[in-house]
Scaffold this motif. Structure first.
Motif, PDB file in Angstrom:
ATOM      1  N   GLU A  49       1.012  -1.118  -0.070  1.00 36.62           N
ATOM      2  CA  GLU A  49      -0.050  -0.012   0.026  1.00 36.62           C
ATOM      3  C   GLU A  49       0.906   1.233  -0.101  1.00 36.62           C
ATOM      4  O   GLU A  49       1.666   1.523   0.941  1.00 36.62           O
ATOM      5  N   PRO A  50       0.813   2.106  -1.002  1.00 35.89           N
ATOM      6  CA  PRO A  50      -0.222   1.894  -2.177  1.00 35.89           C
ATOM      7  C   PRO A  50       0.431   0.856  -3.113  1.00 35.89           C
ATOM      8  O   PRO A  50       1.819   0.547  -3.065  1.00 35.89           O
TER       9      PRO A  50
ATOM     10  N   ASP B  47      -7.893   6.106 -10.580  1.00 39.39           N
ATOM     11  CA  ASP B  47      -8.775   5.148  -9.577  1.00 39.39           C
ATOM     12  C   ASP B  47      -9.178   5.836  -8.354  1.00 39.39           C
ATOM     13  O   ASP B  47      -8.492   6.655  -7.605  1.00 39.39           O
ATOM     14  N   GLN B  48     -10.482   5.586  -7.804  1.00 38.99           N
ATOM     15  CA  GLN B  48     -10.833   6.342  -6.750  1.00 38.99           C
ATOM     16  C   GLN B  48     -10.042   6.067  -5.672  1.00 38.99           C
ATOM     17  O   GLN B  48      -9.895   6.932  -4.699  1.00 38.99           O
ATOM     18  N   ARG B  49      -9.813   4.676  -5.474  1.00 41.43           N
ATOM     19  CA  ARG B  49      -8.883   4.429  -4.157  1.00 41.43           C
ATOM     20  C   ARG B  49      -7.416   5.267  -4.213  1.00 41.43           C
ATOM     21  O   ARG B  49      -6.850   5.309  -3.217  1.00 41.43           O
TER      22      ARG B  49
ATOM     23  N   SER C  21     -12.362  11.091 -10.971  1.00 36.66           N
ATOM     24  CA  SER C  21     -12.250   9.705 -10.828  1.00 36.66           C
ATOM     25  C   SER C  21     -13.510   9.142 -11.786  1.00 36.66           C
ATOM     26  O   SER C  21     -14.370  10.172 -11.921  1.00 36.66           O
TER      27      SER C  21
ATOM     28  N   GLN D  92     -16.402   6.106 -12.252  1.00 43.73           N
ATOM     29  CA  GLN D  92     -16.988   5.004 -11.910  1.00 43.73           C
ATOM     30  C   GLN D  92     -18.469   4.615 -12.718  1.00 43.73           C
ATOM     31  O   GLN D  92     -18.943   5.403 -13.106  1.00 43.73           O
TER      32      GLN D  92
ATOM     33  N   LEU E  47      -8.076  -3.712  -8.222  1.00 44.63           N
ATOM     34  CA  LEU E  47      -7.626  -2.605  -7.799  1.00 44.63           C
ATOM     35  C   LEU E  47      -7.787  -1.654  -8.855  1.00 44.63           C
ATOM     36  O   LEU E  47      -7.436  -0.294  -8.778  1.00 44.63           O
TER      37      LEU E  47
ATOM     38  N   ASP F 185     -10.210   0.828 -11.575  1.00 44.25           N
ATOM     39  CA  ASP F 185     -11.462   1.210 -12.116  1.00 44.25           C
ATOM     40  C   ASP F 185     -11.585   1.173 -13.517  1.00 44.25           C
ATOM     41  O   ASP F 185     -10.483   1.079 -14.135  1.00 44.25           O
TER      42      ASP F 185
END
Length: 514
Positions: free
Chosen positions: A284-285, A314-316, A342, A344, A394, A396
């Motif tokens: 992480e990351p 990516d949102q994360r 981001s 989705q 992991l 999107d």
């Protein structure tokens, strides 16, 4: 007034008002922007004219004989009608109260004569110079060639390409929009003829011999670059094709892709960049460190060209990328923060809604998408790192934006990568499956219009100097790891920054600065 995205040079000849009262067959009168009548003479307005200034703008009619002398047919002359003129959706630079969109003339040119037409007119800077667009009129916001805003419809012959030049009628639009209490202009086709020769306004012999390149078939779009610039870009393309990681990318190279991508970007106004390859799923990351520096280098270049640019990821990874952007601004790589977005999937129309205002494909928010070292979807719908490990959880579905762009006229896409599993490399998937280790599984299935293959050191870094070194150090401090080794060191994909990447990028710099 200069068109905003094209920077077309005009020659304005400022003259005294003496001799302008009757030197044309017909004038047009405007009051507060409204046309209020045609006049044969301006003698009745002698007092008002004492406080006014006349501007004479070059006219594209000047180069019609030049085209004919070069063996290029001029269809409006053949058809015994006036040239077609159209209002475009291209904004001009505003000057004080003067603002408007660009107006263009259109002349059909046989495709085999495009380069000759560019060469013949590019020297005549005072009469608008080279074309500003060649190909689909919709890219200028022109919906129907049979309905010009000024002039007459000019019919295309089979094999003709619509070619557009800046028009002095743009000045009339500027007069209308500024809403001056009183203004006079020429009537169309009643232009002022001087005793000056065209050759007075040519550049003479030029080192920048123009070349014409087709950068899109659907919609049809041609662009141009000087022979010198095209040669330099091709040299850079061969340099970035060097493969210090020995991954076999030589088999993926397609000559000319970099030039077409560059030309397409030169026409763009708003660009969306994406990056992020979470190959280190146990950390992480999970991101590797080769994508972000390249994405920031591209963003910096676009900012320097005064283009709008945003980054989608990516949102994360939003917090991580926000910190990276802040570091780039502090270091001085970016002039200002880049908007971070981001994506989705919430419905079947999510990608269209993201890319276009109110989901209307005629109103795209972006006209070019770039993926650089971004994980790409394989044929089975999964996302794989080079070791065949599925990292879909992991990632999107940003691929959907590239797929949707294929259905939206006016949006082009570029993919940059070095392993074949990156977004956009679907254009090369057959070669990836044949020549890249694990290619039959990891090959990205989503194609970009242009697939730029770049070896290690070139994908990741835009320049090698103190700023670049500081950025890589910042990535290490943020826990972003080397791609192959997962090391938190000054390396990219297990290749040391100082001994491998720096010399490679120095070669690029030397070529660019040569």
């Amino acid at each position: 007034m200069l068109p905003g995205s094209m920077r077309i040079k005009e020659c304005f000849i400022k003259l005294k008002l003496k001799g302008t009262l009757t030197d044309r067959l017909q004038y047009r009168k405007y009051e507060y922007g409204a046309f209020t009548g045609s006049l044969k003479s301006l003698r009745d307005y002698s007092e008002q004219l004492k406080d006014m200034v006349a501007f004479y703008l070059g006219c594209s009619f000047n180069f019609e004989k030049v085209l004919q002398a070069a063996g290029i047919p001029v269809r409006n002359i053949e058809q015994k009608c006036s040239v077609s003129m159209y209002k475009t959706a291209v904004p001009c630079y505003s000057v004080s109260t003067f603002c408007c969109n660009l107006v263009v003339t259109m002349r059909p040119i046989p495709e085999c004569k495009l380069e000759a037409a560019v060469l013949a007119t590019s020297e005549l800077k005072a009469t608008h110079g080279a074309p500003i667009h060649m190909g689909n009129p919709g890219l200028l916001g022109i919906q129907d060639l049979s309905k010009p805003d000024y002039g007459d419809p000019v019919h295309l012959h089979p094999g003709d390409i619509p070619v557009f030049w800046a028009s002095s009628v743009t000045g009339i639009e500027a007069v209308i929009n500024c809403r001056s209490p009183l203004a006079f202009t020429h009537s169309l086709d009643c232009t002022f003829v001087t005793d000056l020769k065209n050759d007075r306004f040519t550049l003479g012999s030029s080192r920048e011999v123009p070349q014409v390149h087709c950068i899109s078939q659907d919609p049809l779009h041609f662009s141009m670059a000087s022979a010198e610039a095209a040669k330099k870009i091709k040299t850079l393309e061969s340099l970035i094709g060097i493969d210090p990681g020995n991954r076999g990318i030589v088999h993926l190279l397609r000559p000319g892709e970099l030039l077409k991508a560059c030309l397409s970007l030169s026409h763009s106004r708003s660009v969306l960049v994406t990056t992020g390859f979470p190959t280190h799923f146990n950390y992480e990351p999970p991101e590797e460190n080769d994508g972000p520096p390249g994405a920031l280098a591209i963003a910096a270049m676009l900012q320097a060209l005064e283009k709008d640019v945003a980054i989608v990821t990516d949102q994360r990874a939003m917090d991580l990328n926000k910190k990276i952007i802040e570091e780039a601004v502090q270091i001085g790589i970016l002039k200002k923060p880049v908007p971070l977005l981001s994506y989705q999937r919430e419905s079947a129309d999510s990608a269209l809604t993201f890319l276009c205002e109110n989901g209307n494909p005629r109103r795209p928010r972006f006209d070019h998408l770039i993926a650089i070292e971004r994980a790409g979807m394989a044929a089975d719908g999964n996302y794989y790192n080079a070791r065949k490990v599925n990292i879909k959880h992991l990632v999107d579905p940003i691929d959907e934006l590239f797929l949707a762009a294929q259905t939206i006229p006016g949006i082009t896409t570029t993919g940059v990568g070095d392993g074949g599993n990156e977004l956009g490399m679907g254009k090369l998937k057959d070669a990836v499956k044949k020549h890249i280790k694990n290619g039959d599984v990891i090959a990205c299935d989503v194609a970009a219009d242009f697939a730029v293959v770049a070896g290690k050191g070139f994908v990741e870094c835009g320049r090698v100097d103190d700023d670049e070194e500081k950025l890589l150090k910042a990535l290490v401090q943020l826990g972003v790891r080397s791609g192959v080794s997962a090391s938190l060191e000054m390396e990219v994909d297990a290749l040391p920054f100082y001994n491998t990447h720096s010399p490679m990028i120095e070669k690029l710099l030397q070529e660019v600065q040569h």
